[in-house]
Design an enzyme around this catalytic site. Structure first.
Site, PDB file in Angstrom:
ATOM      1  CG  HIS A  77      -0.803  -3.810   3.310  1.00  0.00           C
ATOM      2  ND1 HIS A  77      -1.059  -2.619   2.682  1.00  0.00           N
ATOM      3  CD2 HIS A  77      -0.511  -4.695   2.323  1.00  0.00           C
ATOM      4  CE1 HIS A  77      -0.930  -2.768   1.377  1.00  0.00           C
ATOM      5  NE2 HIS A  77      -0.595  -4.025   1.134  1.00  0.00           N
ATOM      6  CB  SER A 101       1.153  -3.444  -1.612  1.00  0.00           C
ATOM      7  OG  SER A 101      -0.162  -3.833  -1.883  1.00  0.00           O
ATOM      8  CG  ASP A 127      -1.390   0.420   4.123  1.00  0.00           C
ATOM      9  OD1 ASP A 127      -0.470  -0.207   4.675  1.00  0.00           O
ATOM     10  OD2 ASP A 127      -2.115  -0.057   3.231  1.00  0.00           O
TER      11      ASP A 127
END
Length: 635
Positions: free
Chosen positions: A214, A323, A245
């Protein structure tokens, strides 16, 4: 006047072992003074100067109590004070003995002893003593510089102490900068404005950088920056695994790799083990290290892809920018940070190393996918349902409800089969299997960690008899796609009606019911085609309530997918076009007028084409469109 002073390490205690000490001073006009030096539950010592002091009178006793009450110890101190008065009443016997013996105070005794020691011992100052000790030490100890000692200790510590998370991270964790742009959900012919975001990533062997999918999805540009450097290096996205992901980046610049270290992947941490999260969260440009512990290990739906995979929950907050950063267990990577709960502080989630390793194996095969049985099932916690399906007391398992007709399991399993075990691992009535010898996890984890080309040995109970099958685990594309990344959205416009295939992002962004997302396809290319919007014109007046309805048939022909619907309408030569929708609704358009109005609508709304590029038919001659069937005849 009596005065009391209380010194305690605690102001409240239920244990009699912690006894406060009170200092009570009797000070009046008389020359006599009495000092209560220690008061405890087992020992009361009283010393007097000159002569004994009579016990306090009732009036004096009352003067003490209010002072003690101010300390909230009245009940406790009352007992100690009564004991004191009782001892004072018995004091005359002791006083008689004191009258026959010269009164020597404790302080006088200590002073006398000191004087005797001074008379018999040569005078040596404290400074001379210290100098003497130092001289002896210098003669017996080799000369070692204090700085050399410190350096030696530091060197030994470096040899014995493993590198910390921050030491490992400085030359292995990078900041990722992404510029992205994606098609609009409800205007699929348009591209949204460019968006800039940042995330984290870390280096592994093979000169690869791991980050989250993402962070780089729908990218137009990706760059990375090392810690302590202002230079941004252009990166190439080698592979993206949207299901898990994760993404792999590569940098084709030797200067970037100078002085960098590669991190190793470790094992799944145990509950309550301490981990360190490293990355570049929002709020600053420097690297950040956050400490936490493992709270939970379970299967969870990843928010990026809606795929259910193994997840580890930690109590360290994962903020925007974290992230893709590594989560350390000791000096190895235990997982990749990827999401958190925005309504709760201190809860974050990381992708564990089994999922990361599976992704890396798929990268080498140039196709990222996770195994799936392609079934729906229910748990069997009720004893009556187990009896009905003839399960013995030592049997546990799950009940098969539906099987995807396009899956390999459809050739072996049947509705109402009870799956007892997978690859020899028994499945509990709650669908859980043992995990890490201390916990349980959903059996789908065992399936997902297999490659799509692999099989699993499934043990089932069918009509009271046990049997085993080797079932392929190749996943089947769902009827409603879970995501639509990195490609343009399909659409078709006719008579002002905008037709699109139904997807999970569309359901999430609209008021549609999610019941359609649970359906299984009957054909390999099947889609649910809906009317997304009605672009207002006289040709479609009165049909405004038909938005978000599924198109079942066109002129009596069942619709397989959006491309099929486009083909049927384009080839229509009848005067009217009939569309049968869900809920038994019917839409009728004059074919000739609808085509004419369509051109006007496209021009006014600046829509470049009536259909997306993937729906454009093959063109043998640019002057006319040829259907696939007609093209095959000519060949």
């Amino acid at each position: 006047m009596y005065r009391s002073v209380c010194t305690m390490s605690r102001f409240y205690c239920n244990s009699s072992g912690l006894v406060p000490r009170f200092l009570v001073v009797c000070n009046n006009s008389a020359p006599k003074t009495a000092t209560l030096r220690y008061v405890s539950s087992s020992n009361l010592r009283c010393s007097s100067s000159k002569t004994s002091t009579p016990a306090p009178s009732g009036t004096a006793k009352n003067k003490i109590t209010p002072v003690v009450d101010n300390f909230s110890f009245s009940s406790i101190f009352q007992g100690w004070m009564n004991g004191l008065f009782q001892q004072e009443n018995e004091q005359p016997v002791v006083n008689e003995a004191n009258n026959t013996t010269p009164s020597v105070t404790h302080q006088e005794k200590e002073e006398s002893s000191v004087d005797e020691a001074k008379n018999t011992t040569p005078s040596v100052t404290h400074e001379e003593k210290e100098e003497s000790v130092v001289d002896v030490a210098k003669k017996t100890t080799p000369s070692v510089n204090h700085k050399e000692k410190e350096e030696s200790s530091v060197d030994e510590a470096k040899k014995t102490t493993p590198p910390s998370a921050i030491d490992l991270a400085l030359n292995s964790v990078v900041k990722v900068f992404t510029v992205s742009s994606k098609p609009r959900l409800f205007q699929p012919w348009q591209i949204s404005m460019q968006n800039e975001c940042s995330g984290s990533g870390f280096l592994i062997s093979g000169k690869k950088i791991i980050t989250n999918a993402h962070v780089v999805d729908n990218y137009t540009s990706v760059k990375v920056q090392k810690h302590g450097s202002a230079t941004m290096y252009k990166a190439k996205v080698r592979m993206i695994g949207h299901e898990c992901d994760l993404a792999i980046l590569e940098v084709d610049n030797d200067e970037f790799w100078e002085g960098m270290n590669f991190l190793e992947l470790g094992d799944v941490p145990k509950l309550q083990e301490e981990v360190h999260l490293v990355g570049y969260p929002c709020g600053g440009d420097s690297i950040s290290v956050t400490k936490g512990v493992v709270s939970r290990v379970e299967l969870k739906e990843y928010s990026h892809s809606s795929t259910e995979l193994l997840t580890i929950q930690i109590d360290a907050a994962i903020n925007s920018g974290n992230s893709g950063g590594p989560v350390f267990l000791g000096n190895k990577v235990a997982g990749v940070a990827f999401e958190g709960l925005f309504w709760s502080d201190g809860i974050g989630y990381m992708i564990p190393t089994p999922v990361v390793k599976h992704f890396l194996d798929c990268v080498e095969e140039k196709h990222v996918s996770f195994g799936s049985m392609n079934i729906s099932y229910q748990t069997m916690g009720n004893a009556q349902i187990r009896d009905y399906f003839k399960m013995s007391k030592d049997m546990t398992g799950i009940l098969v409800n539906e099987i995807n007709p396009l899956s390999d399991a459809y050739n072996f399993l049947k509705k109402d089969d009870v799956i007892l075990a997978i690859d020899g691992v028994p499945i509990g009535n709650d669908s859980k299997v043992p995990f890490l010898n201390q916990d349980t996890v959903d059996f789908k984890h065992l399936v997902s960690m297999k490659k799509p080309s692999e099989t699993a040995l499934i043990k089932v109970l069918r009509e009271g008899k046990e049997c085993e099958f080797n079932v392929g685990l190749k996943p089947v594309k769902p009827l409603v796609p879970l995501h639509n990344f990195d490609k343009m959205r399909s659409y078709y416009v006719y008579g002002g009606f905008l037709f699109v295939p139904l997807s999970q992002p569309y359901i999430d962004g609209s008021d549609m019911c999610e019941c359609s997302s649970k359906k299984m396809p009957k054909k390999a290319s099947e889609q649910i085609v809906i009317i997304s919007q009605i672009l207002e014109d006289d040709i479609n007046a009165g049909y405004a309530s038909f938005e978000d309805l599924q198109v079942k048939k066109v002129n009596g022909i069942e619709v397989d997918n959006l491309k099929h619907l486009c083909q049927v309408i384009e080839e229509c030569s009848t005067g009217f076009l009939r569309l049968d929708l869900e809920n038994e609704k019917v839409l009728i358009l004059n074919n000739k007028l609808a085509r004419k109005a369509n051109s006007t609508i496209l021009k006014e709304l600046k829509i470049p084409s009536a259909m997306s590029d993937d729906l454009q038919p093959r063109q043998v001659n640019r002057s006319r469109l040829v259907s696939p069937r007609h093209s095959k005849k000519n060949n």
